[in-house]
Design a protein around this motif. Structure first.
Motif, PDB file in Angstrom:
ATOM      1  N   VAL A  57       9.994   4.132  -4.001  1.00 44.83           N
ATOM      2  CA  VAL A  57      11.440   4.356  -3.910  1.00 44.83           C
ATOM      3  C   VAL A  57      11.784   5.049  -2.600  1.00 44.83           C
ATOM      4  CG1 VAL A  57      13.378   5.624  -4.936  1.00 44.83           C
ATOM      5  CG2 VAL A  57      11.804   4.373  -6.402  1.00 44.83           C
ATOM      6  N   SER A  58      10.947   5.958  -2.148  1.00 43.02           N
ATOM      7  CA  SER A  58      11.242   6.700  -0.918  1.00 43.02           C
ATOM      8  C   SER A  58      11.298   5.805   0.316  1.00 43.02           C
ATOM      9  CB  SER A  58      10.213   7.816  -0.711  1.00 43.02           C
ATOM     10  OG  SER A  58       8.924   7.272  -0.578  1.00 43.02           O
ATOM     11  N   SER A  59      10.610   4.666   0.304  1.00 44.75           N
ATOM     12  CA  SER A  59      10.636   3.775   1.462  1.00 44.75           C
ATOM     13  C   SER A  59      11.798   2.786   1.431  1.00 44.75           C
ATOM     14  CB  SER A  59       9.315   3.017   1.569  1.00 44.75           C
ATOM     15  OG  SER A  59       9.183   2.111   0.501  1.00 44.75           O
ATOM     16  N   ILE A  60      12.495   2.690   0.312  1.00 41.84           N
ATOM     17  CA  ILE A  60      13.629   1.769   0.201  1.00 41.84           C
ATOM     18  C   ILE A  60      14.845   2.436   0.817  1.00 41.84           C
ATOM     19  CG2 ILE A  60      15.148   0.552  -1.407  1.00 41.84           C
ATOM     20  CD1 ILE A  60      12.714   0.343  -3.293  1.00 41.84           C
ATOM     21  N   ASP A  61      15.456   1.751   1.799  1.00 46.01           N
ATOM     22  CA  ASP A  61      16.563   2.355   2.531  1.00 46.01           C
ATOM     23  C   ASP A  61      17.934   1.782   2.189  1.00 46.01           C
ATOM     24  OD1 ASP A  61      16.040  -0.075   3.669  1.00 46.01           O
ATOM     25  OD2 ASP A  61      15.738   0.677   5.699  1.00 46.01           O
ATOM     26  N   HIS A  74      14.867  -6.057 -11.034  1.00 46.47           N
ATOM     27  CA  HIS A  74      13.428  -5.926 -10.785  1.00 46.47           C
ATOM     28  C   HIS A  74      12.767  -7.315 -10.823  1.00 46.47           C
ATOM     29  CE1 HIS A  74      13.638  -1.562 -11.127  1.00 46.47           C
ATOM     30  NE2 HIS A  74      14.453  -1.768 -12.144  1.00 46.47           N
ATOM     31  N   PRO A  75      13.020  -8.141  -9.811  1.00 48.67           N
ATOM     32  CA  PRO A  75      12.501  -9.513  -9.866  1.00 48.67           C
ATOM     33  C   PRO A  75      10.978  -9.612  -9.840  1.00 48.67           C
ATOM     34  CG  PRO A  75      13.494  -9.061  -7.734  1.00 48.67           C
ATOM     35  CD  PRO A  75      13.818  -7.901  -8.605  1.00 48.67           C
ATOM     36  N   LEU A 113      11.220   4.698 -14.322  1.00 52.35           N
ATOM     37  CA  LEU A 113      10.970   5.734 -13.316  1.00 52.35           C
ATOM     38  C   LEU A 113      11.607   5.363 -11.967  1.00 52.35           C
ATOM     39  CD1 LEU A 113       7.224   6.701 -13.907  1.00 52.35           C
ATOM     40  CD2 LEU A 113       9.254   8.074 -14.405  1.00 52.35           C
ATOM     41  N   GLU A 114      11.438   4.106 -11.561  1.00 54.55           N
ATOM     42  CA  GLU A 114      12.031   3.658 -10.302  1.00 54.55           C
ATOM     43  C   GLU A 114      13.552   3.748 -10.351  1.00 54.55           C
ATOM     44  OE1 GLU A 114      10.676  -0.165  -9.025  1.00 54.55           O
ATOM     45  OE2 GLU A 114       8.663   0.582  -8.595  1.00 54.55           O
ATOM     46  N   GLU A 115      14.133   3.357 -11.470  1.00 57.07           N
ATOM     47  CA  GLU A 115      15.587   3.404 -11.578  1.00 57.07           C
ATOM     48  C   GLU A 115      16.104   4.838 -11.517  1.00 57.07           C
ATOM     49  OE1 GLU A 115      17.245   0.869 -14.586  1.00 57.07           O
ATOM     50  OE2 GLU A 115      16.990  -0.753 -13.137  1.00 57.07           O
ATOM     51  N   GLY A 123      22.904   7.098  -5.944  1.00 61.74           N
ATOM     52  CA  GLY A 123      24.016   7.583  -6.753  1.00 61.74           C
ATOM     53  C   GLY A 123      24.877   6.498  -7.376  1.00 61.74           C
ATOM     54  N   GLU A 124      26.172   6.639  -7.211  1.00 58.88           N
ATOM     55  CA  GLU A 124      27.154   5.754  -7.828  1.00 58.88           C
ATOM     56  C   GLU A 124      26.966   4.288  -7.423  1.00 58.88           C
ATOM     57  OE1 GLU A 124      29.868   4.816 -10.535  1.00 58.88           O
ATOM     58  OE2 GLU A 124      29.171   6.864 -10.206  1.00 58.88           O
ATOM     59  N   ALA A 125      26.556   4.050  -6.192  1.00 55.14           N
ATOM     60  CA  ALA A 125      26.352   2.671  -5.722  1.00 55.14           C
ATOM     61  C   ALA A 125      25.288   1.970  -6.568  1.00 55.14           C
ATOM     62  CB  ALA A 125      25.962   2.664  -4.253  1.00 55.14           C
ATOM     63  N   TYR A 126      24.208   2.677  -6.891  1.00 57.23           N
ATOM     64  CA  TYR A 126      23.168   2.070  -7.720  1.00 57.23           C
ATOM     65  C   TYR A 126      23.630   1.909  -9.160  1.00 57.23           C
ATOM     66  CZ  TYR A 126      18.755   0.582  -9.568  1.00 57.23           C
ATOM     67  OH  TYR A 126      17.785  -0.174 -10.186  1.00 57.23           O
ATOM     68  N   LEU A 127      24.388   2.862  -9.664  1.00 55.10           N
ATOM     69  CA  LEU A 127      24.904   2.759 -11.031  1.00 55.10           C
ATOM     70  C   LEU A 127      25.828   1.551 -11.180  1.00 55.10           C
ATOM     71  CD1 LEU A 127      25.550   6.517 -11.869  1.00 55.10           C
ATOM     72  CD2 LEU A 127      23.701   5.055 -12.732  1.00 55.10           C
TER      73      LEU A 127
END
Length: 145
Positions: A57-61, A74-75, A113-115, A123-127
């Motif tokens: 997750v830390s590498s996803i920008d 999660h394809p 865990l990833e979610e 934050g809100e964008a992912y929700l």
């Protein structure tokens, strides 16, 4: 995570008999072929759209919403689960069943865990993305939002 999956599968092969649950038949072939095609579409599609997806997750920008990520969040995990169940339909032993169940449980736990991490990061964008796109199983019909 894959070490946990492999350990569980190795244990399944030690604990459970190799006896088949049912005899594979022509129907088994009709299940494994779409499972392989599903895996190819979602796994390769995810890699083409978002090379950082298999990393932490830390590498996803950014939140990717194009390609297969419009269909499921999660394809890659979806593809792996579908392929595993397809393989089970072709080799329906107790060992294969316990291995597929183990894989499915671990991948769902890992997705959660990833979610959690992605929600904390974006934050809100992912929700919002999470509310629109299913986790693993693509919708056949589009949901009107």
């Amino acid at each position: 995570m894959w070490a946990i999956v492999a350990t569980g599968i190795l244990l399944s092969f030690q604990i459970f008999p190799s006896k088949d649950l049912f005899m594979p038949n022509i129907f088994s072939a009709y299940i494994i072929l779409p499972a392989i095609l599903y895996w190819l579409y979602f796994f390769v599609g995810a890699m083409l759209v978002h090379r950082k997806a298999p990393r932490s997750v830390s590498s996803i920008d950014k939140i990717v919403k194009e390609g297969v990520y419009q269909r499921v969040r999660h394809p890659i995990y979806s593809a792996d689960i579908m392929l595993a169940w397809g393989i089970f339909s072709y080799w329906p032993s107790y060992r294969a069943l316990s291995s597929v169940i183990w894989l499915t449980i671990i991948l769902f736990f890992w997705m959660r865990l990833e979610e959690k991490g992605l929600t904390e990061k974006f934050g809100e964008a992912y929700l919002e993305y999470k509310a629109k796109v299913p986790m693993v199983v693509p919708r056949i019909l589009k949901k009107n939002l």
